[in-house]
Design an enzyme around this catalytic site. Structure first.
Site, PDB file in Angstrom:
ATOM      1  N   SER A 197       0.870  -1.170   0.000  1.00  0.00           N
ATOM      2  CA  SER A 197       0.000   0.000   0.000  1.00  0.00           C
ATOM      3  C   SER A 197       0.909   1.222   0.000  1.00  0.00           C
ATOM      4  O   SER A 197       2.057   1.161   0.469  1.00  0.00           O
ATOM      5  CB  SER A 197      -0.883   0.000   1.252  1.00  0.00           C
ATOM      6  OG  SER A 197      -1.454   1.286   1.473  1.00  0.00           O
ATOM      7  N   HIS A 244      30.468  36.210  27.439  1.00  0.00           N
ATOM      8  CA  HIS A 244      29.532  37.342  27.397  1.00  0.00           C
ATOM      9  C   HIS A 244      29.988  38.413  26.404  1.00  0.00           C
ATOM     10  O   HIS A 244      29.680  39.599  26.563  1.00  0.00           O
ATOM     11  CB  HIS A 244      29.365  37.983  28.787  1.00  0.00           C
ATOM     12  CG  HIS A 244      28.880  37.041  29.833  1.00  0.00           C
ATOM     13  ND1 HIS A 244      27.549  36.841  30.102  1.00  0.00           N
ATOM     14  CD2 HIS A 244      29.561  36.229  30.690  1.00  0.00           C
ATOM     15  CE1 HIS A 244      27.418  35.956  31.080  1.00  0.00           C
ATOM     16  NE2 HIS A 244      28.628  35.560  31.446  1.00  0.00           N
ATOM     17  N   SER A 284      32.610  43.263  -1.975  1.00  0.00           N
ATOM     18  CA  SER A 284      31.669  44.366  -2.098  1.00  0.00           C
ATOM     19  C   SER A 284      31.604  44.855  -3.536  1.00  0.00           C
ATOM     20  O   SER A 284      32.605  44.845  -4.258  1.00  0.00           O
ATOM     21  CB  SER A 284      32.081  45.531  -1.195  1.00  0.00           C
ATOM     22  OG  SER A 284      31.266  46.662  -1.419  1.00  0.00           O
TER      23      SER A 284
END
Length: 461
Positions: free
Chosen positions: A136, A185, A315
């Site tokens: 199936s 941090h 760039s």
């Protein structure tokens, strides 16, 4: 030129040059949604499955030897040739993937019948009665999903992970003695060697390799044999065993029959788990790529501790600019994979009763994640990591200028006095040594003895 194909709903016109039949044509006409086609990897997995079911059905005396040979010929023909033009269906179709299952059945029947005609035989293959015998869509599609996932991971992702892992191992060893400032941090922290920093990245990849291999154990379980709802209706009791053994031999992979076919049809938790590992990998490569582009930022107004290969102009307006393009590409891959994980998780939650009907979108996103991660990691490794160089001058300057070297004084004069030294040095823009001497907390000899970055990169008794 058109030809007439028929199914239970009647006649359909199909382009004469195409191998599919009526049900594929109806799907093409009824689902004009998007441009995302069923992945090639899934189609190949389906063909491997159909080849194996033909062998199993012959062993169980369900089809003749001639039909088995015709089906095997058709499958091998598809596997050995680029015939994807004959598998045109989009992802956005029925949620069980029935139309794709029938697309495969119809194409294989077409090729197999051409073989039978050329050989002068009168027997003909039927897409449902022969190619789909004992099956199936509800058990073939999830089976193909797992086969495709396993083969793609092993062929593409694991080799890419091994490649980047080896690069990181070599670089961690090469720079094991190059001391730099650590950061937490986004602020200066205590010293670390560049090799230690890289070893953290390397261990992320190493652990992911272990996780991916563990996931393969679950993806190796196949749903075939469950047929429509998991009961195995219209399939021989040994059909699943024979098919899975044949797939395993053909692919040289340890596939196994799912113990509970009701689970295999309605749940895709194994895909969710495996893609969770891909999401974890995406999170790790995002972190690695971001670390590298931050450390390479500048070259004069940023951190500037790394120099990356110059692959192309950075760039269209600023001459001489070089951008961390490989890192940017990899981080975009990472966010796509994270989005795919959300899609897969939600789709897998929709297993209503005996069937999940979000299968196409699950496997489409899963295979996309595998391919993007494999390609992205391989490109990032070869065009960025391999040619990456530390700017040792900048690393040393940053290290010597760091106020956090004062941490080494904690065991000798205490946290409060060490903090006072750091604050004075920062406020007056002087060195830690100058501040310590002016406060009278240490002699010059004591300061130089205690504040030695080389002694701060590992535990010391």
């Amino acid at each position: 030129m058109k030809r007439i194909e028929t199914d239970t709903l009647g006649q359909v016109e199909v382009d004469q040059s195409k191998y599919w039949g009526a049900q594929t044509q109806r799907s093409l006409e009824n689902f004009p949604i998007g441009i995302e086609k069923m992945p090639t990897q899934l189609i190949r997995a389906f063909v491997i499955l159909k080849r194996s079911t033909a062998v199993a059905n012959y062993r169980l005396k369900k089809i003749s030897k001639l039909k088995k040979e015709a089906i095997v010929y058709a499958c091998d023909h598809v596997l050995n040739h680029d015939l994807m033009e004959h598998f045109p269906l989009v992802v956005w179709q029925t949620g069980s993937g029935t139309q794709t299952n029938m697309n495969v059945n119809e194409v294989l029947a077409f090729i197999g019948n051409q073989f039978l005609i050329e050989q002068g035989h009168n027997e003909r293959l039927h897409p449902n009665d022969d190619i789909n015998k004992s099956q199936s869509s509800n058990d073939t599609f999830p089976t193909a999903m797992h086969i495709a996932a396993v083969l793609e991971i092993e062929a593409q992702l694991l080799p890419a992970l091994d490649e980047i892992n080896q690069t990181l191992i070599e670089q961690a060893d090469k720079y094991r003695d190059l001391i730099k400032i650590g950061r937490t941090h986004l602020q200066d922290a205590t010293p670390i060697t560049f090799g230690q920093e890289i070893s953290g990245w390397q261990h992320m990849i190493e652990k992911i390799i272990v996780m991916v291999k563990e996931d393969l154990n679950y993806l190796n379980e196949l749903a075939i044999g469950g047929t429509a709802v998991g009961t195995g209706l219209n399939a021989h009791s040994k059909f699943s065993e024979y098919v899975v053994n044949e797939i395993s031999q053909f692919t040289n992979r340890p596939f196994k029959s799912a113990a509970n076919k009701f689970h295999a049809l309605t749940s895709h938790d194994q895909m969710v788990r495996a893609h969770g590992t891909l999401k974890a990998l995406a999170a790790n490569v995002m972190k690695i790529a971001n670390d590298i582009r931050w450390l390479a930022s500048g070259p004069r107004a940023g951190i500037g501790e790394l120099v990356l290969p110059t692959n192309e102009p950075g760039s269209s307006i600023m001459p001489g600019k070089v951008n961390p393009t490989q890192a940017e590409a990899l981080t975009m891959v990472a966010v796509q994979v994270m989005g795919n994980d959300t899609t897969i998780g939600i789709a897998a939650s929709q297993g209503n009763f005996e069937l999940n009907v979000f299968k196409p979108v699950i496997i489409y996103n899963f295979l996309q994640s595998v391919q993007l991660l494999a390609d992205g990691i391989r490109s990032f490794n070869r065009r960025c990591l391999v040619g990456m160089k530390p700017n040792e001058t900048v690393m040393t300057e940053d290290l010597n200028a760091s106020l956090m070297l004062v941490t080494a004084l904690n065991p000798h004069i205490g946290y409060d006095k060490a903090s006072e030294i750091a604050k004075k040095a920062y406020k007056e823009n002087i060195t830690l040594k100058q501040a310590a001497l002016e406060l009278g907390y240490l002699t010059e000899t004591e300061f130089e003895q205690f504040v030695d970055p080389a002694k701060m990169v590992e535990p010391r008794d």
